[in-house]
Design a protein around this motif. Structure first.
Motif, PDB file in Angstrom:
ATOM      1  N   UNK A  73       0.834  -1.202   0.000  1.00 46.83           N
ATOM      2  CA  UNK A  73       0.000   0.000   0.000  1.00 46.83           C
ATOM      3  C   UNK A  73       0.874   1.259   0.000  1.00 46.83           C
ATOM      4  N   UNK A  74       1.938   1.273   0.815  1.00 45.16           N
ATOM      5  CA  UNK A  74       2.842   2.427   0.843  1.00 45.16           C
ATOM      6  C   UNK A  74       3.556   2.606  -0.488  1.00 45.16           C
ATOM      7  N   UNK A  75       3.969   1.502  -1.089  1.00 48.89           N
ATOM      8  CA  UNK A  75       4.639   1.579  -2.380  1.00 48.89           C
ATOM      9  C   UNK A  75       3.696   2.118  -3.450  1.00 48.89           C
ATOM     10  N   UNK A  76       2.468   1.636  -3.459  1.00 48.66           N
ATOM     11  CA  UNK A  76       1.487   2.114  -4.437  1.00 48.66           C
ATOM     12  C   UNK A  76       1.221   3.608  -4.248  1.00 48.66           C
ATOM     13  N   UNK A  77       1.127   4.044  -2.989  1.00 49.19           N
ATOM     14  CA  UNK A  77       0.906   5.461  -2.708  1.00 49.19           C
ATOM     15  C   UNK A  77       2.090   6.307  -3.173  1.00 49.19           C
ATOM     16  N   UNK A  78       3.307   5.851  -2.911  1.00 49.79           N
ATOM     17  CA  UNK A  78       4.495   6.597  -3.323  1.00 49.79           C
ATOM     18  C   UNK A  78       4.610   6.646  -4.841  1.00 49.79           C
ATOM     19  N   UNK A  79       4.298   5.541  -5.518  1.00 51.11           N
ATOM     20  CA  UNK A  79       4.356   5.523  -6.985  1.00 51.11           C
ATOM     21  C   UNK A  79       3.292   6.445  -7.587  1.00 51.11           C
TER      22      UNK A  79
END
Length: 113
Positions: free
Chosen positions: A98-104
């Protein structure tokens, strides 16, 4: 061929040798400590001194105890943890995704401008 040098083999100011000149030693007791690797360490303590439960072995560094049959176990060393290991303790894989998707998504939004 002795040269007759009276100073050879001594220090300056050493004086005469012998127990009577230096005085009496304090009463002592000699104890043995045993480590898990089978090493024996003999340590002298003053008669009135408090004896510790454990003494570190000078050979291997493990703690030694007074009982040869049951020496204290070796302390368990925790391995060095990396930053990633600490992060994985705090977050699950789903949180990470979820954090990776948000950062991307934020990165794509900035580049799109």
């Amino acid at each position: 061929m002795a040269a007759g040098n009276p100073i050879r083999g001594s220090r300056v100011g050493a004086g005469r040798m012998g127990e009577a000149d230096r005085g009496e030693l304090a009463p002592r007791r000699r104890l043995e400590f045993f480590c898990a690797n089978g090493h024996t360490t003999r340590v002298s303590f003053a008669a009135e001194a408090e004896v510790p439960d454990h003494w570190d072995c000078p050979t291997c560094g493990l703690p030694g105890g007074r009982d040869a049959a049951t020496p204290p176990p070796a302390p368990r060393n925790e391995p060095y943890k990396t930053h990633l290991a600490y992060v994985k303790e705090r977050r699950t894989d789903e949180d990470g995704e979820a954090l990776l998707a948000e950062a991307l998504a934020k990165l794509a939004e900035r580049r799109g401008r």
